[in-house]
Design a protein around this motif. Structure first.
Motif, PDB file in Angstrom:
ATOM      1  N   ALA A  37      61.956  25.672  16.450  1.00  0.00           N
ATOM      2  CA  ALA A  37      62.821  24.519  16.641  1.00  0.00           C
ATOM      3  C   ALA A  37      64.243  24.925  17.015  1.00  0.00           C
ATOM      4  N   GLY A  38      64.693  26.078  16.521  1.00  0.00           N
ATOM      5  CA  GLY A  38      66.039  26.545  16.832  1.00  0.00           C
ATOM      6  C   GLY A  38      66.126  27.210  18.193  1.00  0.00           C
ATOM      7  N   ASP A  39      67.324  27.700  18.494  1.00  0.00           N
ATOM      8  CA  ASP A  39      67.564  28.313  19.796  1.00  0.00           C
ATOM      9  C   ASP A  39      67.386  29.826  19.783  1.00  0.00           C
ATOM     10  N   THR A  40      67.151  30.386  18.602  1.00  0.00           N
ATOM     11  CA  THR A  40      67.031  31.838  18.474  1.00  0.00           C
ATOM     12  C   THR A  40      65.970  32.160  17.426  1.00  0.00           C
ATOM     13  N   PRO A  41      65.467  33.401  17.405  1.00  0.00           N
ATOM     14  CA  PRO A  41      64.605  33.784  16.285  1.00  0.00           C
ATOM     15  C   PRO A  41      65.401  33.794  14.984  1.00  0.00           C
ATOM     16  N   PRO A 100      58.256  42.833  24.818  1.00  0.00           N
ATOM     17  CA  PRO A 100      57.471  42.198  25.891  1.00  0.00           C
ATOM     18  C   PRO A 100      56.119  41.678  25.416  1.00  0.00           C
ATOM     19  N   GLN A 101      55.619  42.214  24.289  1.00  0.00           N
ATOM     20  CA  GLN A 101      54.342  41.720  23.761  1.00  0.00           C
ATOM     21  C   GLN A 101      54.485  40.339  23.126  1.00  0.00           C
ATOM     22  N   LEU A 102      55.719  39.981  22.714  1.00  0.00           N
ATOM     23  CA  LEU A 102      55.937  38.696  22.043  1.00  0.00           C
ATOM     24  C   LEU A 102      56.785  37.716  22.852  1.00  0.00           C
ATOM     25  N   LYS A 103      57.804  38.205  23.515  1.00  0.00           N
ATOM     26  CA  LYS A 103      58.797  37.327  24.145  1.00  0.00           C
ATOM     27  C   LYS A 103      58.206  36.241  25.039  1.00  0.00           C
ATOM     28  N   PRO A 104      57.226  36.539  25.904  1.00  0.00           N
ATOM     29  CA  PRO A 104      56.710  35.478  26.785  1.00  0.00           C
ATOM     30  C   PRO A 104      55.989  34.360  26.034  1.00  0.00           C
ATOM     31  N   HIS A 105      55.670  34.607  24.777  1.00  0.00           N
ATOM     32  CA  HIS A 105      54.873  33.646  24.007  1.00  0.00           C
ATOM     33  C   HIS A 105      55.702  32.841  23.010  1.00  0.00           C
ATOM     34  N   VAL A 106      57.031  33.034  23.014  1.00  0.00           N
ATOM     35  CA  VAL A 106      57.905  32.325  22.072  1.00  0.00           C
ATOM     36  C   VAL A 106      58.686  31.251  22.819  1.00  0.00           C
ATOM     37  N   ARG A 107      58.574  30.012  22.344  1.00  0.00           N
ATOM     38  CA  ARG A 107      59.313  28.884  22.931  1.00  0.00           C
ATOM     39  C   ARG A 107      60.376  28.416  21.949  1.00  0.00           C
ATOM     40  N   TYR A 108      61.617  28.361  22.406  1.00  0.00           N
ATOM     41  CA  TYR A 108      62.721  27.894  21.556  1.00  0.00           C
ATOM     42  C   TYR A 108      63.039  26.437  21.862  1.00  0.00           C
ATOM     43  N   GLY A 109      63.726  25.782  20.931  1.00  0.00           N
ATOM     44  CA  GLY A 109      64.026  24.359  21.087  1.00  0.00           C
ATOM     45  C   GLY A 109      62.768  23.516  21.096  1.00  0.00           C
ATOM     46  N   ALA A 110      61.731  23.998  20.420  1.00  0.00           N
ATOM     47  CA  ALA A 110      60.430  23.313  20.416  1.00  0.00           C
ATOM     48  C   ALA A 110      60.112  22.853  18.997  1.00  0.00           C
ATOM     49  N   ARG A 111      60.567  21.681  18.660  1.00  0.00           N
ATOM     50  CA  ARG A 111      60.359  21.132  17.324  1.00  0.00           C
ATOM     51  C   ARG A 111      59.056  20.332  17.278  1.00  0.00           C
TER      52      ARG A 111
END
Length: 464
Positions: A37-41, A100-111
Motif C-alpha cells: 500500500a505504501g510507496d516503498t518497502p 532483480p528476482q523480486l523487484k519486477p513482482h512488487v507493486r507499490y501504491g497498491a492497497r
C-alpha cells in the motif's frame, strides 16, 4: 487444466514478513506478486525508524532473503548489532526489494480493499477451492491469485484508549491531543513534548521506548513531565526479565524504565482505566475510573496511545475464516500465543497447520496472524512463511518441519507473583524449538469437519 494453474501467489505487504515470503516463493519457483500500500518497502517500519529494536540482526534477517542477498554481494550487518527501524529498511528491506528476482513482482501504491473468490460469495460452497481468489484494489484494479499470503500487519489499526475495548468517551473529539504509538520524541516530534505534560498509556515495549525518550527529554528540558498509566496492578511484565532476558537490550529496556519510575522521574499510575477525555483550554482532561468505581481526573497536554494493535479483517469479509473469538488469530494458533500465558520467547513453533483457515489458500502471517496478541517477533514470521510456502509448493514434509529458536524474556506470563523474581519462569522444557502439532484446543477440537492435510491434492495449494 486447473483454473488456478499459472496464477501467482499474491503477497499483501512488502514489510519484513511479506518480502521474506517473496524470497521463499522465488526459491520454490512459484509465480508471485507483492502488493504494498505504501510507496516503498517497509513503509510501516519507516514510521518508527527512529526506534532501535531489542533483537539483534541475526534474528531479523530471513534465511531465504539472506541467500538471495548474499548471491548479489550484500554486505551483511554485524549479526549482534541492534538496528533501528530506519536501518532495518535501508540496510535490509530496500536492498532485498531491489533484487532483480523480486523487484519486477512488487507493486507499490497498491492497497487491497477486498478479497473474495471469483464469482462466489462466502455462502457458496460447491467448487470453491477450484476458483481463483479475486483481490480488488483501492484504485479499482482487480487481480486473480492461486493463494493469498496476507502480511499486511496491524500498524494502521491501533487499539483504542478505552479500557473496555471501546473508545473512551470523548476520544474522537480529543484526537488533536493524541499521539500514535512510538512518536519521535527526541527528533522530528520533539516540539510537541518539550515543556509539556505527557501521559503514556500502555504496558508494552512501545510504551517503554516512548517513556525512556520522554524521561531523557525531561532531564534536558525543564517543565517536561511524564506520567505512565497501566491497567494492571503491577508493571512487572513491562519491566521484563532483566538480566534473565536472552535479549540483553530487551532486559535493559525494562531495567532502565524501572530506574526512572523508582527515582520519580516518571509518575506511574496502576489500575488505570481510562473512562473519558475532555479538551479543556488547550489541554485534555482525563477521567480515570478505579476498580472500586471511583473516578479521578488528571489534566495533561499530550496522550501517547501505546495500547497495542488489532488486525483489520474487513478485507476478508467474503472469505471463510476461523478466528479465535478472543485474539482474532486462527483458532489453532490462539492458545499458542495467548499473552496471558506466553511472552514472545515462549511461543511454540508453528506453521501452515496452525495458520490454515477453512478458506483454503488464504494465510494471514506476520503480525496480523497474531491478532491482538503483542508477542510477535520477526523471526516467528519468517518461519511462518517458510512453512506456508513449502506447503504451497507441495512439500508437506518441509512445511511441517517447523523449528525455531526464540530468545526468552525471563517473564512468561502475566502473573506478577510468578514473575517478580526476574528469573526465567518458563522452566527447562520451554525451549522454543521443535514441532508444534498435536496440541489440544483450536481447530483440532473445534466443531468443524476437517480434511487431513496429508492428502493435499496434486497441483493444489491446500487441502480442500
Amino acid at each position: 487444466m486447473n483454473a488456478l494453474d499459472g496464477l501467482p501467489v499474491v503477497v499483501i505487504g512488502a514489510g519484513p514478513t511479506g518480502l521474506a515470503a517473496a524470497a521463499h516463493l522465488h526459491e520454490r519457483g512459484l509465480p508471485f506478486t507483492v502488493l504494498e500500500a505504501g510507496d516503498t518497502p517497509g513503509a510501516a517500519v519507516r514510521q518508527w525508524g527512529h526506534v532501535r529494536v531489542f533483537s539483534p540482526w541475526r534474528y531479523n534477517v530471513d534465511p531465504a532473503a539472506r541467500r538471495l542477498l548474499d548471491e548479489a554481494g550484500w554486505v551483511a550487518p554485524d549479526p549482534e548489532a541492534l538496528p533501528t527501524g530506519a536501518e532495518l529498511v535501508g540496510d535490509y528491506l530496500q536492498p532485498l526489494a531491489e533484487l532483480p528476482q523480486l523487484k519486477p513482482h512488487v507493486r507499490y501504491g497498491a492497497r487491497v480493499e477486498a478479497i473474495s473468490r471469483l464469482g462466489l460469495d462466502r455462502l457458496r460452497t460447491v467448487g470453491r477451492d477450484t476458483v481463483p481468489f479475486l483481490l480488488r484494489l483501492a484504485d479499482g484494479d482487480e487481480l486473480f491469485a492461486r493463494a493469498v499470503i496476507d502480511a499486511s500487519g496491524t500498524w494502521g489499526t491501533p487499539n483504542v484508549l478505552g479500557a473496555s475495548g471501546l473508545p473512551a468517551r470523548g476520544e474522537v473529539e480529543s484526537v488533536a491531543h493524541l499521539e500514535h504509538a512510538l512518536p519521535d520524541v527526541l527528533g522530528a516530534d520533539r516540539g510537541r513534548f518539550v515543556g509539556r505534560h505527557t501521559l503514556v498509556v500502555g504496558a508494552g515495549h512501545s510504551a517503554a521506548n516512548t517513556l525512556l525518550s520522554l524521561a531523557e527529554l525531561s532531564a534536558a528540558e525543564p517543565g517536561t513531565e511524564v506520567t505512565w498509566a497501566i491497567r494492571t496492578a503491577s508493571p512487572t511484565r513491562t519491566y521484563g526479565g532483566g538480566v534473565a532476558d536472552a535479549l540483553p537490550a530487551r532486559g535493559a529496556l525494562g531495567s532502565r524504565l524501572r530506574a526512572h519510575v523508582d527515582a520519580g522521574r516518571i509518575r506511574l499510575l496502576t489500575g488505570f482505566s481510562l473512562h473519558a477525555l475532555a479538551p479543556t483550554d488547550g489541554r485534555v482532561s482525563v477521567v480515570v475510573r478505579h476498580a472500586d468505581g471511583t473516578d479521578e481526573s488528571i489534566t495533561v497536554d499530550r496522550i501517547v496511545a501505546a495500547t497495542g494493535f488489532r488486525p483489520d479483517h474487513s478485507i476478508t469479509a467474503e472469505l471463510r475464516l476461523d478466528l479465535d473469538p478472543v485474539l482474532g488469530a486462527t483458532r489453532a494458533l490462539a492458545p499458542l500465543i495467548d499473552p496471558n500465558e506466553h511472552s514472545c520467547g515462549t511461543v511454540p513453533p508453528h506453521g501452515v497447520d496452525e495458520l490454515a483457515h477453512p478458506e483454503s489458500g488464504y494465510y494471514a502471517v506476520g503480525m496480523k496472524s497474531y491478532g491482538r496478541a503483542p508477542t510477535f517477533l520477526m523471526a516467528t514470521g519468517y518461519e511462518q512463511v517458510r512453512s506456508v510456502v513449502a506447503a504451497l509448493a507441495g512439500d508437506w514434509a518441509a512445511a511441517r518441519e517447523v523449528q525455531l529458536d526464540l530468545p526468552e524474556t525471563g517473564v512468561c506470563n502475566s502473573d506478577p507473583a510468578e514473575s517478580a523474581s526476574g528469573d526465567n519462569c518458563c522452566g527447562p522444557e520451554s525451549t522454543g524449538r521443535g514441532l508444534s502439532t498435536g496440541i489440544s484446543g483450536g481447530l483440532l477440537s473445534a466443531p468443524l469437519s476437517l480434511v487431513a492435510l496429508d492428502a493435499a491434492p496434486a497441483g493444489g495449494c491446500c487441502a480442500s
